[in-house]
Design an enzyme around this catalytic site. Structure first.
Site, PDB file in Angstrom:
ATOM      1  N   GLU A   1       0.809  -1.227   0.000  1.00  0.00           N
ATOM      2  CA  GLU A   1       0.000   0.000   0.000  1.00  0.00           C
ATOM      3  C   GLU A   1       0.841   1.276   0.000  1.00  0.00           C
ATOM      4  O   GLU A   1       1.698   1.448   0.858  1.00  0.00           O
ATOM      5  CB  GLU A   1      -0.878  -0.009   1.254  1.00  0.00           C
ATOM      6  CG  GLU A   1      -1.720   1.218   1.454  1.00  0.00           C
ATOM      7  CD  GLU A   1      -2.485   1.196   2.769  1.00  0.00           C
ATOM      8  OE1 GLU A   1      -3.460   1.958   2.878  1.00  0.00           O
ATOM      9  OE2 GLU A   1      -2.108   0.427   3.680  1.00  0.00           O
TER      10      GLU A   1
ATOM     11  N   GLU B   1     -12.101   2.933   5.466  1.00  0.00           N
ATOM     12  CA  GLU B   1     -10.967   3.261   6.325  1.00  0.00           C
ATOM     13  C   GLU B   1     -10.894   4.779   6.480  1.00  0.00           C
ATOM     14  O   GLU B   1      -9.962   5.434   6.017  1.00  0.00           O
ATOM     15  CB  GLU B   1      -9.668   2.692   5.763  1.00  0.00           C
ATOM     16  CG  GLU B   1      -8.551   2.667   6.802  1.00  0.00           C
ATOM     17  CD  GLU B   1      -7.209   2.242   6.238  1.00  0.00           C
ATOM     18  OE1 GLU B   1      -6.624   1.303   6.771  1.00  0.00           O
ATOM     19  OE2 GLU B   1      -6.744   2.874   5.271  1.00  0.00           O
TER      20      GLU B   1
END
Length: 266
Positions: free
Chosen positions: A148, A247
Site C-alpha cells: 500500500e 478506512e
C-alpha cells in the site's frame, strides 16, 4: 453488501473487541483490522479473544495487517526495517493462522519507513525478501499479500501506485511470487497527488483491495471532494470484484450516515 468496516480506525469509541458486533449492528457483514496486538506473536489467549469477537459477531474478517510496529508512534511497517526483520518473519505464521481459522485471504504488509543510518538499497533488498517470504507463508491458505502507498508519513517511501507496483514487480522477478497485489487506497493516492483515475484505468483488474476515505480530512464518503462512487463503479467495470474497505475517521454516531442515505435512495 460489498463494504468492509475497518475496525481499527472506525468505532474507536468502543473497546476493540466490541467493534465487530457494532459493525454488524450497523448493517455490515464484513470487517478488517490493522494488527490488533502489541507484539508480533501474541499469546494464544489473546488470539482466541480476537477470533471469538469476529465469529461471535457473525461477521467475516476480510483483511488483516501484518504487525506494522508502533503506528501511533509513527511506525509504518516492519517489512523493510532490517533491525526488526525477525519480528516481521515471526509474525507471518501467526497472521496465516488467524486467516486460516477465520477464512481471511487478504493481508496488508506496510512497507516501513526509511531508517536513518540504513542504505535505501539494503532496506529495499530486505523488503523484497520479506515480502516474498510473507507471500509464501500465506499462499498455503490461498492468501494474498497487499502492498500500500501511504500518505502522512514523511519517511514512508511508497507514495504512488507506481512506487508500490515497482516493488511488487521486483518481488515477482526475484522470487517468482504471484500472490502479491496493490492495495489501492483512493484517499492516500489522491492526497499524494497520484492520478487515481489513470491508476484505475491501468490496474483496476489487478487490485488486491480498495480502501476509501474522502479528501480533505480523511472523513466519510461525501464529506469531501473525491468522486469515490465514480471510482468504485469504474473499478468494478474494469474487473475489480473485491470488497471496498471503509478506512476513514468519523464519530460513531455519524460513521455510517452516508450508507444509510445510500440504501434509502436505492
Amino acid at each position: 453488501m460489498t463494504y468492509t468496516v475497518n475496525c481499527s480506525i472506525l468505532l474507536t469509541e468502543l473497546p476493540l473487541l466490541e467493534r465487530p458486533a457494532a459493525a454488524k449492528a450497523a448493517g455490515f457483514d464484513a470487517v478488517e483490522f490493522w494488527w490488533p496486538f502489541d507484539t508480533s506473536v501474541p499469546t494464544e489467549a489473546e488470539i482466541t479473544r480476537f477470533e471469538n469477537a469476529i465469529t461471535d459477531a457473525g461477521v467475516q474478517l476480510t483483511g488483516l495487517n501484518f504487525n506494522a510496529g508502533n503506528m501511533p508512534g509513527g511506525d509504518r511497517g516492519l517489512v523493510s526495517w532490517p533491525a526488526r526483520s525477525a519480528e516481521f518473519l515471526d509474525n507471518i505464521d501467526v497472521v496465516a493462522g488467524i486467516g486460516e481459522r477465520l477464512g481471511c485471504k487478504a493481508f496488508n504488509a506496510l512497507y516501513g519507513n526509511r531508517i536513518d543510518g540504513e542504505l535505501e538499497e539494503r532496506q529495499d533488498a530486505v523488503g523484497a525478501e520479506n515480502l516474498a517470504t510473507a507471500a509464501a507463508g500465506v499462499a498455503r491458505i490461498g492468501g494474498t499479500v497487499l502492498l500500500e502507498p501511504v500518505s502522512g508519513a514523511p519517511q514512508y517511501p511508497l507514495l504512488t501506485a507506481a512506487d508500490a507496483l515497482k516493488v511488487i514487480a521486483r518481488v515477482k522477478e526475484d522470487a517468482g511470487t504471484e500472490n502479491i497485489k496493490l492495495l489501492a487506497d483512493f484517499y492516500h493516492l489522491a492526497v499524494n497527488g497520484d492520478d487515481v483515475s489513470t491508476v484505475i484505468e491501468n490496474h483496476a483488474k489487478d487490485f488486491g483491495h480498495i480502501q476509501i476515505a474522502d479528501k480533505p480530512g480523511r472523513g466519510a464518503p461525501g464529506t469531501g471532494e473525491l468522486p469515490l462512487g465514480e471510482w468504485i463503479a469504474r473499478s468494478r467495470e474494469l474487473g475489480y470484484e473485491g470488497y471496498i474497505g471503509l478506512e476513514y475517521k468519523e464519530p460513531q454516531e455519524s460513521a455510517f450516515s452516508w450508507a444509510i442515505r445510500h440504501r434509502a435512495a436505492r
